[in-house]
Design a protein around this motif. Structure first.
Motif, PDB file in Angstrom:
ATOM      1  N   ASP A 252      -3.779   6.713   6.392  1.00 34.47           N
ATOM      2  CA  ASP A 252      -4.668   7.576   5.617  1.00 34.47           C
ATOM      3  C   ASP A 252      -6.020   7.724   6.312  1.00 34.47           C
TER       4      ASP A 252
ATOM      5  N   THR B 231       0.968   4.044  -2.942  1.00 32.42           N
ATOM      6  CA  THR B 231       0.396   5.376  -2.718  1.00 32.42           C
ATOM      7  C   THR B 231       1.462   6.428  -2.395  1.00 32.42           C
TER       8      THR B 231
ATOM      9  N   GLU C 102      -6.798  -4.543   6.915  1.00 33.03           N
ATOM     10  CA  GLU C 102      -5.869  -4.605   5.776  1.00 33.03           C
ATOM     11  C   GLU C 102      -4.846  -5.683   6.081  1.00 33.03           C
TER      12      GLU C 102
ATOM     13  N   PHE D  87      -7.040   9.344  -1.898  1.00 35.65           N
ATOM     14  CA  PHE D  87      -7.771   8.605  -0.866  1.00 35.65           C
ATOM     15  C   PHE D  87      -9.106   9.302  -0.579  1.00 35.65           C
TER      16      PHE D  87
ATOM     17  N   TYR E 239       0.834  -1.213   0.000  1.00 31.01           N
ATOM     18  CA  TYR E 239       0.000   0.000   0.000  1.00 31.01           C
ATOM     19  C   TYR E 239       0.869   1.263   0.000  1.00 31.01           C
TER      20      TYR E 239
ATOM     21  N   LEU F 221      -7.095   4.532  -4.078  1.00 31.71           N
ATOM     22  CA  LEU F 221      -6.270   4.590  -2.855  1.00 31.71           C
ATOM     23  C   LEU F 221      -5.495   5.909  -2.840  1.00 31.71           C
TER      24      LEU F 221
ATOM     25  N   MET G  76      -2.645   1.550   5.274  1.00 30.03           N
ATOM     26  CA  MET G  76      -3.770   2.423   4.945  1.00 30.03           C
ATOM     27  C   MET G  76      -4.317   3.100   6.204  1.00 30.03           C
TER      28      MET G  76
END
Lengths: 198, 356
Positions: free
Chosen positions: B307, B116, B298, B279, B112, B276, B304
């Motif tokens: 975020d 991102t 997750e 976001f 992730y 993602l 994540m």
């Protein structure tokens, strides 16, 4: 409604193939389908499992399901853990040639001596197709014609010469189901749950 | 209604890419992304495109960079380990505003941050889209090529082992996407005009000596992407006391678990980020505004969740209910990827029996 089928057996029994045939047959009948197979890193003898979910609307179930409508067991290697996922009253079809005892008593058990029938039909490799056709005849999940077509579609080009023999195996499975007690079969079909409400 | 066909997520992505006009693919085999390379090697020649099985990931992304720079819709796929090797090229081509589509068939969800935040240099961003069904993978792949060209920015499809190998019914309706201007920036030969250089400093005829200005020009579009390209699905939020956030195929497990929790009388809802980056910060914040807590599922050690925390800004507790989950294969399908387990963790957070 979604109806789940978990196939369990060992590498070499054609678990992935028969799951594929069921999934394609359901797709042929206009259903929504999900298919997810897992198998250990060995060609023969390791645990092999596949999940097929069939519904009228887009499938909501994830590929690894917590509960199942039915199980088709070709071998006992992983049966105990998988049978725990059966909802009460669900269908457990077992290859009774290789599975001596079933781990659940609150489900509807159908014994199909698939390996023995395959041997009689001249090839042990046919057990999976026999069990699949018997399973479909008992549960009426998909029609026999769709099953035969889907089998043809599932064979890669270098295996097409097995098609004719597979048609005979599917027929043997359907014929076996016709020998089951009709009133018991009718009871099973009438009491089957419609599936999970998703 | 277009025909619906049973196919694996990998096949859905390949077919959608072909239909979106992808005509160049390069890759290097690695589980669980190898099926994309296999299928591309069949499909690209059929439609007049080119598929290259490169000798390494670094070489493959170089090829894709070159083809995309010539204006050809181009794609690459790998898994996190291979994507790691491409980071330098990702940063350079993003800053040179070259549109590509990259697929990460991740092992678990440990990539992730890689997707991102990126591991390359400078202020670049990838638009990242995470499908949870084969159909959504097809739809988002078509969208990915459009967004890449629209913004002249790379787009990543974030999948996993389950997306790659689960077969579902997929159809390919032509998406209603706005017409895009011709790629006048592309390197197509210099006959009758000056040559073009594709560089983070802009096209050659206007090559800037003001590095800051050139890069500001690239990054200015990031805020536009943030305001225009957020995509999210949510459900059961009206009276939700607990909101569960999850993405990709694990997001589908969570959605299923939340429905079961509802059947058991628990007031639980879910938010599934589809993009993602950008976001869906506002969707998470507004779901959290009326909840007691937010749980994040997750399959990693907690990525994540940052975020989510940046969205919730401390208004309610944010609890991790996932974790690293592998079986002996290492492909990310471990014991945590289990609806009953997720239900149990939801129940624990819901009842307050777990200290957030």
């Amino acid at each position: 409604m979604e109806r789940e089928v978990i196939f369990t057996g060992i590498g070499g029994q054609g678990i992935q193939l028969i799951a594929n045939v069921l999934a394609r047959a359901a797709a042929k009948e206009g259903k929504e389908v999900m298919l997810f197979g897992v198998y250990e890193g060995m060609m023969r003898g390791g645990s092999s499992e596949s999940t097929v979910v069939i519904g009228d609307d887009v499938i909501q179930a994830p590929p690894i399901i917590p509960f199942t409508w039915s199980v088709l067991a070709m071998h006992s290697v992983a049966l105990e853990a998988i049978a725990r996922k059966l909802r009460p009253g669900g269908v457990l079809v077992v290859n009774s040639t290789l599975i001596a005892s079933v781990p659940r008593h609150d489900v509807q058990v159908v014994e199909v001596p698939a390996t023995k029938l395959a041997e009689q039909a001249g090839n042990l490799m046919g057990a999976g197709m026999i069990a699949l056709a018997a399973f479909c005849a008992v549960t009426q999940l998909v029609g026999h014609g769709a099953l035969v077509q889907a089998m043809h579609d599932s064979l890669p080009s270098h295996r097409k010469h097995h098609a004719e023999r597979n048609v005979a195996f599917l027929e043997a499975g359907r014929s076996f189901a016709q020998t089951l007690d009709p009133s018991a079969l009718a009871h099973l079909q009438n009491t089957l749950t419609p599936g999970s409400p998703h | 209604m277009p025909e619906r066909v049973l196919m694996e997520g990998s096949a859905a992505i390949v077919e959608a890419a072909v239909q979106a006009g992808c005509r160049f693919y390069a890759g290097y085999p690695i589980t669980p992304s190898t099926e994309i390379l296999e299928l591309m090697s069949v499909r690209m020649p059929q439609v007049g495109g080119t598929c290259m099985n490169a000798e390494s990931e670094i070489e493959a992304i170089g090829m894709v960079w070159g083809a995309a720079g010539c204006g050809v819709r181009s794609m690459i796929a790998s898994t996190g380990q291979g994507i790691s090797l491409m980071q330098e090229s990702f940063a350079e081509l993003a800053n040179a505003q070259i549109p590509i589509v990259a697929v990460n068939m991740c092992r678990g969800q440990g990539d992730y941050f890689q997707a991102t935040r990126g591991g390359g240099h400078g202020d670049y961003r990838f638009i990242v889209l995470a499908p949870s069904t084969a159909q959504e993978a097809a739809d988002l792949t078509q969208l990915a090529f459009h967004l890449a060209d629209k913004w002249r920015n790379p787009v990543m499809i974030m999948g996993d082992f389950l997306l790659s190998h689960t077969s579902e019914m997929v159809s390919f309706a032509a998406p209603a996407l706005a017409e895009l201007p011709p790629k006048e920036w592309a390197v197509t030969g210099a006959k009758g005009r000056r040559g073009i250089t594709l560089s983070p400093l802009g096209p050659s005829e206007k090559l800037s000596t003001d590095v800051a200005a050139a890069l500001a020009n690239v990054t200015a579009k990031h805020s536009a992407i943030v305001s225009e390209e957020v995509r999210v699905e949510h459900g059961f939020l009206e009276d939700a006391e607990l909101v569960v956030v999850a993405f990709g195929f694990p997001g589908r497990f969570v959605k299923y678990a939340v429905r079961l929790a509802r059947e058991r009388g628990l007031r639980v809802g879910y938010v599934r980020p589809i993009s993602l980056w950008p976001f869906p910060r506002h969707a998470v914040a507004s779901a959290a505004a009326t909840a007691r807590a937010v749980a994040v599922f997750e399959l990693n050690a907690g990525q994540m969740i940052e975020d989510v925390q940046l969205s919730v800004l401390g208004r309610v507790p944010v609890v991790a209910i996932g974790g690293i989950s592998h079986d002996h294969s290492g492909f990310g399908v471990g014991p945590l990827l289990n609806v009953e387990h997720i239900l149990k963790r939801i129940g624990q957070v819901y009842s307050g029996k777990e200290d957030p």
